[in-house]
Structures are given as structure tokens and as C-alpha cells.
Design a protein around this motif. Sequence first.
Motif, PDB file in Angstrom:
ATOM      1  N   GLU A 151       1.077  -1.332  -0.153  1.00  0.00           N
ATOM      2  CA  GLU A 151      -0.047  -0.078   0.363  1.00  0.00           C
ATOM      3  C   GLU A 151       1.533   1.363   0.320  1.00  0.00           C
ATOM      4  OE1 GLU A 151      -3.879  -0.395   1.956  1.00  0.00           O
ATOM      5  OE2 GLU A 151      -2.607  -1.343   3.158  1.00  0.00           O
ATOM      6  N   SER A 152       2.085   1.388   1.015  1.00  0.00           N
ATOM      7  CA  SER A 152       2.343   1.982   1.070  1.00  0.00           C
ATOM      8  C   SER A 152       3.481   2.720  -0.472  1.00  0.00           C
ATOM      9  CB  SER A 152       3.590   2.553   1.946  1.00  0.00           C
ATOM     10  OG  SER A 152       4.960   1.023   0.930  1.00  0.00           O
ATOM     11  N   GLU A 153       3.528   1.852  -1.491  1.00  0.00           N
ATOM     12  CA  GLU A 153       4.130   1.739  -2.439  1.00  0.00           C
ATOM     13  C   GLU A 153       3.552   1.993  -3.608  1.00  0.00           C
ATOM     14  OE1 GLU A 153       7.734  -1.707  -2.766  1.00  0.00           O
ATOM     15  OE2 GLU A 153       5.882  -2.132  -2.446  1.00  0.00           O
ATOM     16  N   ILE A 154       1.736   1.480  -3.223  1.00  0.00           N
ATOM     17  CA  ILE A 154       1.096   2.342  -4.420  1.00  0.00           C
ATOM     18  C   ILE A 154       1.207   3.836  -3.720  1.00  0.00           C
ATOM     19  CG2 ILE A 154      -1.582   2.247  -5.085  1.00  0.00           C
ATOM     20  CD1 ILE A 154      -0.694  -0.785  -4.138  1.00  0.00           C
ATOM     21  N   ALA A 155       1.068   4.250  -2.667  1.00  0.00           N
ATOM     22  CA  ALA A 155       0.502   5.686  -2.203  1.00  0.00           C
ATOM     23  C   ALA A 155       1.534   6.331  -2.516  1.00  0.00           C
ATOM     24  CB  ALA A 155       0.635   5.656  -0.858  1.00  0.00           C
ATOM     25  N   ALA A 156       2.567   6.248  -3.053  1.00  0.00           N
ATOM     26  CA  ALA A 156       4.073   7.172  -2.921  1.00  0.00           C
ATOM     27  C   ALA A 156       3.838   7.541  -4.503  1.00  0.00           C
ATOM     28  CB  ALA A 156       5.622   5.893  -2.825  1.00  0.00           C
ATOM     29  N   ALA A 157       3.437   5.552  -5.380  1.00  0.00           N
ATOM     30  CA  ALA A 157       3.307   6.209  -6.891  1.00  0.00           C
ATOM     31  C   ALA A 157       2.673   7.556  -7.192  1.00  0.00           C
ATOM     32  CB  ALA A 157       3.375   4.757  -7.510  1.00  0.00           C
ATOM     33  N   MET A 158       1.145   7.246  -6.655  1.00  0.00           N
ATOM     34  CA  MET A 158      -0.058   7.501  -6.824  1.00  0.00           C
ATOM     35  C   MET A 158       0.281   9.019  -6.298  1.00  0.00           C
ATOM     36  SD  MET A 158      -3.298   5.853  -6.165  1.00  0.00           S
ATOM     37  CE  MET A 158      -4.205   6.525  -6.483  1.00  0.00           C
ATOM     38  N   GLY A 159       1.849  10.079  -5.525  1.00  0.00           N
ATOM     39  CA  GLY A 159       1.727  10.710  -4.606  1.00  0.00           C
ATOM     40  C   GLY A 159       0.847  11.387  -3.610  1.00  0.00           C
TER      41      GLY A 159
END
Length: 237
Positions: A114-122
Motif C-alpha cells: 500500500e505504501s508503494e502504491i500511495a507513493a506512486a500516486m503522490g
Amino acid sequence: MYTATGRPDTNAVLRQYSPLVRRLAHQMIAKLPANVQLDDLIQAGMIGLADASQRFDLAQGVQFETFASQRIRGAMLDELRGSDWASRGTRKSQREIETAVQQLEHRLGRAPQESEIAAAMGLSLTDYQGLLGKVRGTQLVHLEDMSGDEGDEDFLDRHVPDSGETPMSRLQDRRMREALVQAIEQLPEREKLVMSLYYEQDLNLKEIAAILGVTESRVCQLHSQSIARLRVKMREH
């Protein structure tokens, strides 16, 4: 079957072709989310059949069943469009999540956290989880997915054959089921458990939350995230 004007008698048509409506409804609902009701599709289809009986012109040189099938499917699609709950904004957010998931999976070679997806979406993790709660991904298929990039809306013509099941359609359905099972197996363990409890055990979000020891909103987030991952996998299929 026909009136003096050459049009089918509506009452006779409804009696004779009601099995066609049911067949098309069953074939269609197999491709749709569980929240779509078969009776609603059948009712819409019967309205389409009645409309076909009024509009059919024998001089057009086409068989009534061919003409009626088009009107029935069109009426069912109109019913689905009218009852599809998700707003365009909601679907836009879901597509953005799915795009991030897909890009990360290709780059990382695994299911992203989840943290990686959040970062990718800014987004911060908190904001991303809040977005998951708003999306509430309860559908594997949305009506917008039924049309292509160029506005193609022949989903029913492509997925609901007029002449019943064929060996090829049965093979395609089996492959789709196998692909879905495989996609679920690739989910992170906690998301896989949520899907199992929700769909196989028929538990509600509150009951699942109690089992996992988390809040109901957190279960909703996990469910939405699972749906996003599955939609990516099924689209690739």
C-alpha cells in the motif's frame, strides 16, 4: 403471430420469446457483478421484447428473433446503465489506483504494498487509504469497461451470443474462471483472506473486521485494494 399490419402480436410474442429473454439475461449476468439482479435484467428484457414487437417491420427482410435480440440486449444495457451506482469521479479514482498497481507490478515483479502504491500516486498512506474507502471497489466489472477507448459499446454483442452456448464460449468462460482463481491466489495473504470471508463465507464487513481485529473501514480498504489488483489481472487476461 402477426397482426393484419404485418407486425407480431405482442401477447403471442411475449409468450413465445420469453425463453429468449431469460437466456440472454442468464448469459449476460454471468459476466456481471454479483449485485446485479437477474429478475431486473429479465424485466428490462421483456420490455425490450414488447418494444420489438411494436417496431418490427416484416418488410425489412430480417428475422424477428434477430431484431428482437438487439432490442432485448439494448433494454438490458439501459437498465444496467441506470442502476450503475459509481460516479465517473469514483471510477476515475479507481482507474488511477489500478494504473499505479499495474505499473508497480511490472516494475517490481510482485504485488506492491500500500505504501508503494500511495507513493506512486503522490499521496500519503493516510490519503491513499482514505481514497480506497471512497472507491469501495465492490465491482469487478463496471459499465464503462464494456466500451472501448473509441466509444465502442457492443459489449453485449461480443459477450452475449444470440444462439446459446458454443464450445468456444464455454472454453472462454472456463479460462476466465481459471484466470480469476489464479489472480485471487496471487493476492497478499490478508487481502486473499478478506475476499474468501466476504465472497465464500458470505460474511459482512463488520464480521470480517472482528475476525481480523481491525476496523470495518479498514476491511473496506482492503477489499477495494483487492478488487483493484484483480481488475488489473483480469484486464491483462
